[in-house]
Motif scaffolding. Sequence first.
Motif, PDB file in Angstrom:
ATOM      1  N   LYS A  87       0.845  -1.181   0.000  1.00 21.54           N
ATOM      2  CA  LYS A  87       0.000   0.000   0.000  1.00 21.54           C
ATOM      3  C   LYS A  87       0.893   1.248   0.000  1.00 21.54           C
ATOM      4  N   PRO A  88       0.367   2.380  -0.416  1.00 16.07           N
ATOM      5  CA  PRO A  88       1.190   3.605  -0.379  1.00 16.07           C
ATOM      6  C   PRO A  88       1.780   3.880   1.004  1.00 16.07           C
ATOM      7  N   GLU A  89       1.072   3.515   2.055  1.00 17.80           N
ATOM      8  CA  GLU A  89       1.599   3.753   3.407  1.00 17.80           C
ATOM      9  C   GLU A  89       2.751   2.828   3.773  1.00 17.80           C
ATOM     10  N   ASP A  90       3.071   1.866   2.932  1.00 19.76           N
ATOM     11  CA  ASP A  90       4.259   1.033   3.133  1.00 19.76           C
ATOM     12  C   ASP A  90       5.525   1.710   2.598  1.00 19.76           C
ATOM     13  N   THR A  91       5.372   2.851   1.967  1.00 18.21           N
ATOM     14  CA  THR A  91       6.533   3.581   1.452  1.00 18.21           C
ATOM     15  C   THR A  91       7.460   3.964   2.597  1.00 18.21           C
ATOM     16  N   ALA A  92       8.727   3.578   2.474  1.00 23.69           N
ATOM     17  CA  ALA A  92       9.697   3.811   3.549  1.00 23.69           C
ATOM     18  C   ALA A  92      11.064   3.321   3.108  1.00 23.69           C
ATOM     19  N   VAL A  93      12.069   3.645   3.907  1.00 23.87           N
ATOM     20  CA  VAL A  93      13.359   2.981   3.789  1.00 23.87           C
ATOM     21  C   VAL A  93      13.295   1.733   4.660  1.00 23.87           C
ATOM     22  N   TYR A  94      13.623   0.599   4.064  1.00 22.11           N
ATOM     23  CA  TYR A  94      13.562  -0.676   4.775  1.00 22.11           C
ATOM     24  C   TYR A  94      14.970  -1.104   5.181  1.00 22.11           C
ATOM     25  N   TYR A  95      15.088  -1.487   6.451  1.00 25.35           N
ATOM     26  CA  TYR A  95      16.372  -1.859   7.022  1.00 25.35           C
ATOM     27  C   TYR A  95      16.345  -3.318   7.477  1.00 25.35           C
ATOM     28  N   CYS A  96      17.415  -4.000   7.216  1.00 19.58           N
ATOM     29  CA  CYS A  96      17.644  -5.343   7.728  1.00 19.58           C
ATOM     30  C   CYS A  96      18.390  -5.229   9.057  1.00 19.58           C
ATOM     31  N   ALA A  97      18.149  -6.173   9.964  1.00 19.08           N
ATOM     32  CA  ALA A  97      18.797  -6.127  11.276  1.00 19.08           C
ATOM     33  C   ALA A  97      19.086  -7.535  11.756  1.00 19.08           C
ATOM     34  N   ALA A  98      20.090  -7.661  12.616  1.00 21.55           N
ATOM     35  CA  ALA A  98      20.478  -8.947  13.194  1.00 21.55           C
ATOM     36  C   ALA A  98      20.495  -8.839  14.716  1.00 21.55           C
ATOM     37  N   GLY A  99      20.161  -9.959  15.369  1.00 20.30           N
ATOM     38  CA  GLY A  99      20.165  -9.990  16.817  1.00 20.30           C
ATOM     39  C   GLY A  99      20.278 -11.396  17.344  1.00 20.30           C
ATOM     40  N   GLU A 100      20.285 -11.522  18.667  1.00 17.61           N
ATOM     41  CA  GLU A 100      20.504 -12.820  19.302  1.00 17.61           C
ATOM     42  C   GLU A 100      19.271 -13.691  19.295  1.00 17.61           C
ATOM     43  N   SER A 101      18.097 -13.076  19.302  1.00 16.00           N
ATOM     44  CA  SER A 101      16.857 -13.824  19.381  1.00 16.00           C
ATOM     45  C   SER A 101      15.767 -13.047  18.663  1.00 16.00           C
ATOM     46  N   VAL A 102      14.624 -13.702  18.437  1.00 17.56           N
ATOM     47  CA  VAL A 102      13.503 -12.999  17.799  1.00 17.56           C
ATOM     48  C   VAL A 102      13.092 -11.811  18.658  1.00 17.56           C
ATOM     49  N   TYR A 103      13.052 -11.992  19.973  1.00 14.81           N
ATOM     50  CA  TYR A 103      12.661 -10.876  20.838  1.00 14.81           C
ATOM     51  C   TYR A 103      13.672  -9.733  20.759  1.00 14.81           C
ATOM     52  N   SER A 104      14.966 -10.057  20.880  1.00 17.10           N
ATOM     53  CA  SER A 104      15.966  -8.980  20.891  1.00 17.10           C
ATOM     54  C   SER A 104      16.062  -8.284  19.540  1.00 17.10           C
ATOM     55  N   VAL A 105      15.958  -9.031  18.434  1.00 21.96           N
ATOM     56  CA  VAL A 105      16.070  -8.373  17.125  1.00 21.96           C
ATOM     57  C   VAL A 105      14.839  -7.516  16.867  1.00 21.96           C
ATOM     58  N   SER A 106      13.714  -7.874  17.462  1.00 23.87           N
ATOM     59  CA  SER A 106      12.489  -7.087  17.281  1.00 23.87           C
ATOM     60  C   SER A 106      12.526  -5.781  18.060  1.00 23.87           C
ATOM     61  N   HIS A 107      13.347  -5.710  19.107  1.00 24.25           N
ATOM     62  CA  HIS A 107      13.340  -4.531  19.978  1.00 24.25           C
ATOM     63  C   HIS A 107      14.660  -3.775  19.963  1.00 24.25           C
ATOM     64  N   THR A 108      15.768  -4.464  20.068  1.00 27.19           N
ATOM     65  CA  THR A 108      17.083  -3.812  20.144  1.00 27.19           C
ATOM     66  C   THR A 108      18.093  -4.601  19.324  1.00 27.19           C
ATOM     67  N   PRO A 109      18.031  -4.473  18.001  1.00 30.32           N
ATOM     68  CA  PRO A 109      18.989  -5.207  17.153  1.00 30.32           C
ATOM     69  C   PRO A 109      20.437  -4.828  17.444  1.00 30.32           C
ATOM     70  N   ASP A 110      21.323  -5.784  17.189  1.00 33.04           N
ATOM     71  CA  ASP A 110      22.750  -5.543  17.390  1.00 33.04           C
ATOM     72  C   ASP A 110      23.390  -4.870  16.178  1.00 33.04           C
ATOM     73  N   THR A 111      22.870  -5.195  14.991  1.00 30.92           N
ATOM     74  CA  THR A 111      23.503  -4.748  13.751  1.00 30.92           C
ATOM     75  C   THR A 111      22.429  -4.325  12.761  1.00 30.92           C
ATOM     76  N   TRP A 112      22.743  -3.261  12.000  1.00 30.04           N
ATOM     77  CA  TRP A 112      21.817  -2.740  10.999  1.00 30.04           C
ATOM     78  C   TRP A 112      22.472  -2.725   9.622  1.00 30.04           C
ATOM     79  N   GLY A 113      21.646  -2.887   8.601  1.00 25.92           N
ATOM     80  CA  GLY A 113      22.081  -2.619   7.245  1.00 25.92           C
ATOM     81  C   GLY A 113      21.927  -1.139   6.939  1.00 25.92           C
TER      82      GLY A 113
END
Length: 122
Positions: A87-113
């Motif tokens: 949808k038009p509201e999906d327009t954004a810059v999309y970033y990939c991220a890495a983390g230790e767990s699903v919970y941690s990557v969802s809230h405080t990723p360790d690494t960003w693209g």
Amino acid sequence: QVQLVESGGGLVQAGGSLRLACAASGRTLSSYAMGWFRQAPGKEREFVAAISWNGGVSNYADSVKGRFTISRDNAWNTVYLQMNSPKPEDTAVYYCAAGESVYSVSHTPDTWGQGTQVTVSS
């Protein structure tokens, strides 16, 4: 330290489809849970989706549930975000991220693209 590079962004029509990819280097992707975030102009970065190291667990923001799918191919050190019916509201810059767990990557990723621009036209 893992390095992340996103690709696949661009212009897509509403209702179409687009697949983003995030390639990892430096360390094997299977060591990490992975996630996607996005940031629209004038807005804060927000969580989109996350997936566990083996793909067994995933979660999504309510705004994309049922339309976007996160997946991974550890053999290719790549994680994907399939965007269907954007949808038009999906327009954004999309970033990939890495983390230790699903919970941690969802809230405080360790690494960003560095991010990839997605523009959805109406």
